[in-house]
Design a protein around this motif. Structure first.
Motif, mmCIF file in Angstrom:
data_model
loop_
_atom_site.group_PDB
_atom_site.id
_atom_site.type_symbol
_atom_site.label_atom_id
_atom_site.label_comp_id
_atom_site.label_asym_id
_atom_site.label_seq_id
_atom_site.Cartn_x
_atom_site.Cartn_y
_atom_site.Cartn_z
ATOM 1 N N UNK A 72 39.710 69.235 49.374
ATOM 2 C CA UNK A 72 39.600 70.420 48.508
ATOM 3 C C UNK A 72 38.462 70.299 47.507
ATOM 4 N N UNK A 73 38.113 69.074 47.115
ATOM 5 C CA UNK A 73 37.027 68.844 46.166
ATOM 6 C C UNK A 73 36.353 67.540 46.555
ATOM 7 N N UNK A 74 35.153 67.624 47.086
ATOM 8 C CA UNK A 74 34.432 66.453 47.596
ATOM 9 C C UNK A 74 34.021 65.475 46.506
ATOM 10 N N UNK A 75 34.294 65.791 45.244
ATOM 11 C CA UNK A 75 33.950 64.908 44.133
ATOM 12 C C UNK A 75 35.164 64.149 43.607
ATOM 13 N N UNK A 76 36.283 64.241 44.313
ATOM 14 C CA UNK A 76 37.493 63.487 43.972
ATOM 15 C C UNK A 76 37.773 62.508 45.105
ATOM 16 N N UNK A 77 38.013 61.252 44.731
ATOM 17 C CA UNK A 77 38.366 60.207 45.685
ATOM 18 C C UNK A 77 39.703 59.618 45.252
ATOM 19 N N UNK A 78 40.462 59.095 46.212
ATOM 20 C CA UNK A 78 41.792 58.567 45.893
ATOM 21 C C UNK A 78 42.194 57.540 46.941
ATOM 22 N N UNK A 79 43.219 56.763 46.602
ATOM 23 C CA UNK A 79 43.837 55.891 47.604
ATOM 24 C C UNK A 79 45.262 56.378 47.831
ATOM 25 N N UNK A 80 45.918 55.842 48.823
ATOM 26 C CA UNK A 80 47.298 56.244 49.129
ATOM 27 C C UNK A 80 48.300 55.190 48.675
ATOM 28 N N UNK A 81 47.911 54.351 47.737
ATOM 29 C CA UNK A 81 48.788 53.291 47.266
ATOM 30 C C UNK A 81 49.653 53.817 46.125
ATOM 31 N N UNK A 82 50.931 54.050 46.388
ATOM 32 C CA UNK A 82 51.805 54.608 45.356
ATOM 33 C C UNK A 82 52.110 53.598 44.252
#
Length: 177
Positions: free
Chosen positions: A117-127
Motif C-alpha cells: 500500500x505504501x512503498x516507503x514502509x518496510x516491516x518484518x513479520x516477527x510478532x
C-alpha cells in the motif's frame, strides 16, 4: 540547514548537477522520490503507541551520492573540465530513484518486506520483535522493540552518525511519554 525552531543549525554546501538540462529517454528514463504517505506515518505512530515500540530517527548524509547511475552522464565542472559520473548527484532527475533502489536493496536484504500500500514502509513479520521502517527521501524512522542491530547495520552501510529518539518529523513535534 535549519532546526525545528527555524534557526540555522549548520551550513552546508554541495555540488549540484543541472538536471533541468536532462532529456527524457537520453539522460534518464524514470524518476521517483521515496516519500512516505502521511496516512502511513500516522498508522506507524499508532502502532508504536499501541505496541509500546521505540521510535528512532536517522538522516542519511549525502544520500543521493550513494546511488549508482545506469546512464552515461557527463558533467562540465566550473573550471571547464568534463567528467563522467559513476554515482548519482544532487540535481539529477534520477538521483532520488537510484537512492531509493540502493536503500530498498539494503532493507530487503536485511529481511524486511516492502508494504504494497505504501512503498516507503518496510516491516518484518516477527510478532515478538516487530520492526517497521518509514522512508522520506533520506530521513528514516525506525520503530521496534529491539532496533539496535538494525540501526547499527544501517549506520555502517551508509556511513551515518548516531540515531536519536524521534522528536521531530518534518514539522510535527513527537512526544513519547
Amino acid at each position: 540547514k535549519y532546526n525545528h525552531l527555524g534557526q540555522v543549525s549548520k551550513y552546508k554546501a554541495r555540488l549540484v548537477a543541472k538536471g533541468f538540462t536532462q532529456t527524457y529517454g537520453r539522460d534518464f528514463y524514470e524518476t521517483y522520490a521515496p516519500v512516505v504517505k502521511f496516512k502511513s506515518f500516522r498508522t506507524l505512530m499508532s502502532l508504536a503507541v499501541n505496541q509500546d515500540l521505540n521510535l528512532w530517527q536517522d538522516d542519511v548524509p549525502t544520500a543521493f551520492l550513494k546511488g549508482d547511475l545506469k546512464e552515461d552522464i557527463w558533467v562540465k565542472l566550473p573550471d571547464g573540465m568534463i567528467v563522467k559520473l559513476n554515482k548519482t548527484l544532487y540535481g539529477l532527475k534520477q538521483s532520488p530513484m537510484e537512492w531509493n533502489n540502493t536503500l530498498n536493496e539494503f532493507l530487503t536484504n536485511y529481511g524486511l518486506k516492502r508494504c504494497e500500500a505504501d512503498k516507503c514502509i518496510y516491516y518484518n513479520n516477527n510478532s515478538e520483535k516487530p520492526l517497521y521502517v518509514a522512508v522520506y527521501v533520506d530521513d528514516i524512522i525506525t520503530a521496534g522493540t529491539e532496533t539496535k542491530d538494525f540501526r547499527k547495520r544501517l549506520h555502517k552501510e551508509f556511513n551515518m552518525d548516531e540515531s536519536s529518539p524521534l522528536d521531530w518529523y518534518l514539522v510535527i513535534k513527537i512526544s513519547c511519554s
